[in-house]
Scaffold this motif. Structure first.
Motif, PDB file in Angstrom:
ATOM      1  N   GLY A 132      47.366  23.572  37.584  1.00  0.00           N
ATOM      2  CA  GLY A 132      48.796  23.821  37.420  1.00  0.00           C
ATOM      3  C   GLY A 132      49.168  25.249  37.108  1.00  0.00           C
ATOM      4  O   GLY A 132      50.349  25.585  37.089  1.00  0.00           O
ATOM      5  N   VAL A 133      48.197  26.098  36.818  1.00  0.00           N
ATOM      6  CA  VAL A 133      48.500  27.494  36.495  1.00  0.00           C
ATOM      7  C   VAL A 133      48.926  28.248  37.754  1.00  0.00           C
ATOM      8  O   VAL A 133      48.682  27.789  38.873  1.00  0.00           O
ATOM      9  CB  VAL A 133      47.296  28.202  35.835  1.00  0.00           C
ATOM     10  CG1 VAL A 133      46.890  27.505  34.550  1.00  0.00           C
ATOM     11  CG2 VAL A 133      46.113  28.302  36.782  1.00  0.00           C
ATOM     12  N   THR A 134      49.565  29.388  37.564  1.00  0.00           N
ATOM     13  CA  THR A 134      49.931  30.235  38.689  1.00  0.00           C
ATOM     14  C   THR A 134      49.181  31.553  38.579  1.00  0.00           C
ATOM     15  O   THR A 134      48.630  31.888  37.524  1.00  0.00           O
ATOM     16  CB  THR A 134      51.453  30.487  38.747  1.00  0.00           C
ATOM     17  OG1 THR A 134      51.868  31.128  37.549  1.00  0.00           O
ATOM     18  CG2 THR A 134      52.218  29.189  38.920  1.00  0.00           C
ATOM     19  N   PHE A 135      49.154  32.292  39.686  1.00  0.00           N
ATOM     20  CA  PHE A 135      48.400  33.539  39.740  1.00  0.00           C
ATOM     21  C   PHE A 135      49.263  34.695  40.207  1.00  0.00           C
ATOM     22  O   PHE A 135      50.133  34.531  41.056  1.00  0.00           O
ATOM     23  CB  PHE A 135      47.206  33.409  40.697  1.00  0.00           C
ATOM     24  CG  PHE A 135      45.997  32.824  40.048  1.00  0.00           C
ATOM     25  CD1 PHE A 135      45.017  33.636  39.503  1.00  0.00           C
ATOM     26  CD2 PHE A 135      45.854  31.452  39.952  1.00  0.00           C
ATOM     27  CE1 PHE A 135      43.912  33.087  38.880  1.00  0.00           C
ATOM     28  CE2 PHE A 135      44.749  30.892  39.342  1.00  0.00           C
ATOM     29  CZ  PHE A 135      43.773  31.710  38.799  1.00  0.00           C
ATOM     30  N   ALA A 136      48.960  35.854  39.653  1.00  0.00           N
ATOM     31  CA  ALA A 136      49.591  37.101  40.086  1.00  0.00           C
ATOM     32  C   ALA A 136      48.491  38.095  40.428  1.00  0.00           C
ATOM     33  O   ALA A 136      47.481  38.193  39.721  1.00  0.00           O
ATOM     34  CB  ALA A 136      50.467  37.675  38.980  1.00  0.00           C
ATOM     35  N   LEU A 137      48.693  38.814  41.532  1.00  0.00           N
ATOM     36  CA  LEU A 137      47.823  39.941  41.849  1.00  0.00           C
ATOM     37  C   LEU A 137      48.420  41.149  41.145  1.00  0.00           C
ATOM     38  O   LEU A 137      49.549  41.558  41.433  1.00  0.00           O
ATOM     39  CB  LEU A 137      47.747  40.177  43.358  1.00  0.00           C
ATOM     40  CG  LEU A 137      47.038  39.115  44.172  1.00  0.00           C
ATOM     41  CD1 LEU A 137      47.064  39.480  45.654  1.00  0.00           C
ATOM     42  CD2 LEU A 137      45.599  38.944  43.701  1.00  0.00           C
ATOM     43  N   ASP A 138      47.674  41.715  40.216  1.00  0.00           N
ATOM     44  CA  ASP A 138      48.167  42.787  39.353  1.00  0.00           C
ATOM     45  C   ASP A 138      47.826  44.153  39.940  1.00  0.00           C
ATOM     46  O   ASP A 138      46.832  44.303  40.655  1.00  0.00           O
ATOM     47  CB  ASP A 138      47.538  42.636  37.964  1.00  0.00           C
ATOM     48  CG  ASP A 138      48.277  43.396  36.886  1.00  0.00           C
ATOM     49  OD1 ASP A 138      49.386  43.903  37.154  1.00  0.00           O
ATOM     50  OD2 ASP A 138      47.745  43.466  35.766  1.00  0.00           O
ATOM     51  N   ASP A 139      48.650  45.140  39.614  1.00  0.00           N
ATOM     52  CA  ASP A 139      48.437  46.533  40.020  1.00  0.00           C
ATOM     53  C   ASP A 139      48.286  46.678  41.524  1.00  0.00           C
ATOM     54  O   ASP A 139      47.491  47.477  42.014  1.00  0.00           O
ATOM     55  CB  ASP A 139      47.218  47.140  39.318  1.00  0.00           C
ATOM     56  CG  ASP A 139      47.395  47.197  37.813  1.00  0.00           C
ATOM     57  OD1 ASP A 139      48.547  47.211  37.359  1.00  0.00           O
ATOM     58  OD2 ASP A 139      46.382  47.227  37.092  1.00  0.00           O
ATOM     59  N   PHE A 140      49.053  45.892  42.285  1.00  0.00           N
ATOM     60  CA  PHE A 140      48.911  45.911  43.732  1.00  0.00           C
ATOM     61  C   PHE A 140      49.267  47.279  44.298  1.00  0.00           C
ATOM     62  O   PHE A 140      50.250  47.890  43.912  1.00  0.00           O
ATOM     63  CB  PHE A 140      49.785  44.845  44.393  1.00  0.00           C
ATOM     64  CG  PHE A 140      49.549  44.747  45.874  1.00  0.00           C
ATOM     65  CD1 PHE A 140      48.453  44.069  46.353  1.00  0.00           C
ATOM     66  CD2 PHE A 140      50.393  45.381  46.766  1.00  0.00           C
ATOM     67  CE1 PHE A 140      48.196  43.994  47.713  1.00  0.00           C
ATOM     68  CE2 PHE A 140      50.154  45.322  48.128  1.00  0.00           C
ATOM     69  CZ  PHE A 140      49.055  44.624  48.604  1.00  0.00           C
ATOM     70  N   GLY A 141      48.449  47.719  45.219  1.00  0.00           N
ATOM     71  CA  GLY A 141      48.713  48.955  45.941  1.00  0.00           C
ATOM     72  C   GLY A 141      47.800  50.099  45.595  1.00  0.00           C
ATOM     73  O   GLY A 141      47.765  51.094  46.316  1.00  0.00           O
ATOM     74  N   VAL A 142      47.070  50.005  44.490  1.00  0.00           N
ATOM     75  CA  VAL A 142      46.202  51.119  44.112  1.00  0.00           C
ATOM     76  C   VAL A 142      44.718  50.788  44.226  1.00  0.00           C
ATOM     77  O   VAL A 142      43.882  51.659  44.085  1.00  0.00           O
ATOM     78  CB  VAL A 142      46.503  51.631  42.682  1.00  0.00           C
ATOM     79  CG1 VAL A 142      47.896  52.197  42.608  1.00  0.00           C
ATOM     80  CG2 VAL A 142      46.306  50.535  41.658  1.00  0.00           C
ATOM     81  N   GLY A 143      44.402  49.528  44.486  1.00  0.00           N
ATOM     82  CA  GLY A 143      42.999  49.124  44.599  1.00  0.00           C
ATOM     83  C   GLY A 143      42.461  49.379  45.982  1.00  0.00           C
ATOM     84  O   GLY A 143      43.104  49.996  46.831  1.00  0.00           O
ATOM     85  N   HIS A 144      41.282  48.870  46.219  1.00  0.00           N
ATOM     86  CA  HIS A 144      40.606  49.069  47.494  1.00  0.00           C
ATOM     87  C   HIS A 144      40.717  47.846  48.404  1.00  0.00           C
ATOM     88  O   HIS A 144      40.071  47.785  49.432  1.00  0.00           O
ATOM     89  CB  HIS A 144      39.126  49.392  47.264  1.00  0.00           C
ATOM     90  CG  HIS A 144      38.936  50.606  46.412  1.00  0.00           C
ATOM     91  ND1 HIS A 144      39.260  51.872  46.847  1.00  0.00           N
ATOM     92  CD2 HIS A 144      38.486  50.742  45.142  1.00  0.00           C
ATOM     93  CE1 HIS A 144      39.001  52.733  45.883  1.00  0.00           C
ATOM     94  NE2 HIS A 144      38.535  52.075  44.837  1.00  0.00           N
ATOM     95  N   ALA A 145      41.522  46.874  48.000  1.00  0.00           N
ATOM     96  CA  ALA A 145      41.641  45.651  48.787  1.00  0.00           C
ATOM     97  C   ALA A 145      42.439  45.918  50.066  1.00  0.00           C
ATOM     98  O   ALA A 145      43.316  46.768  50.106  1.00  0.00           O
ATOM     99  CB  ALA A 145      42.333  44.569  47.968  1.00  0.00           C
ATOM    100  N   SER A 146      42.145  45.168  51.081  1.00  0.00           N
ATOM    101  CA  SER A 146      42.875  45.305  52.339  1.00  0.00           C
ATOM    102  C   SER A 146      44.085  44.385  52.322  1.00  0.00           C
ATOM    103  O   SER A 146      44.184  43.474  51.508  1.00  0.00           O
ATOM    104  CB  SER A 146      41.968  44.952  53.513  1.00  0.00           C
ATOM    105  OG  SER A 146      41.743  43.565  53.545  1.00  0.00           O
TER     106      SER A 146
END
Length: 191
Positions: A132-146
């Motif tokens: 039931g928990v929700t998730f947030a992607l934090d600090d988006f835009g500065v990491g190395h993820a595509s």
């Protein structure tokens, strides 16, 4: 320390984020950047995350008992999130605080948590969401993820890194990045 999340258009509190600070005996109040880098990859960060999660759930239980409440976001370190017992520990914590609606708990993970194995991270997020928990992607835009991570990771919220937001009213490039990230979030049905 709780930092409110406010809808500026409505002037309404939508929730809060639990922020950890350390009351150092000699140096006073320390921000996370002054003590967390030394603990990020060890068991200390797991213990700290577990303590913050426990405090957040305690606060939400108190809100619930008072007849009110808001979602509360908690940052989870990559080392903790990818540890073998994370799901079971989260499940046990939610069970201890059964009066707290699980949807009130927002787990914030930085995009770098998914770098080593995006499929395993996506599966873990999906498994945790069954609680039931929700998730947030934090600090988006500065990491190395595509950008494909937005498609693969079943997050609910996207948090734009503060380095873009802080100067967006003065820097047209920062404003353009913020607008582009918001557009991406809408495409992927993320808040």
């Amino acid at each position: 320390l709780l930092q409110p999340k406010v809808d500026m258009r409505l002037g309404k509190v939508l929730g809060a984020e639990a922020l950890v600070r350390w009351h150092h005996p000699d140096r006073g109040l320390l921000a996370p950047g002054e003590f967390l880098p030394d603990a990020q990859d060890g068991d200390a960060v797991i213990a700290l995350d577990e303590w913050v999660l426990e405090q957040a759930l305690t606060q939400m239980a108190q809100w619930r008992a008072a007849g009110t409440g808001w979602p509360l976001a908690v940052n989870i370190a990559p080392h903790h999130f990818t540890s073998p017992a994370f799901f079971e520990r989260l499940q046990a914590a939610l069970a201890r605080f059964h009066s707290v609606p699980a949807k009130w708990l927002v787990l914030e993970v930085v995009e770098s948590a998914a770098l080593d194995n995006v499929e395993a991270t996506a599966a873990l997020i999906a498994r945790c969401k069954t609680l039931g928990v929700t998730f947030a992607l934090d600090d988006f835009g500065v990491g190395h993820a595509s950008l494909s991570y937005l498609r693969l990771l079943p997050a609910d919220h996207l948090k734009i890194d503060r380095s873009f937001v802080a100067d967006m009213l003065e820097d047209p490039h920062d404003l353009a990045l913020v607008e582009a990230i918001i557009a991406l979030a809408r495409v992927f049905s993320l808040e």
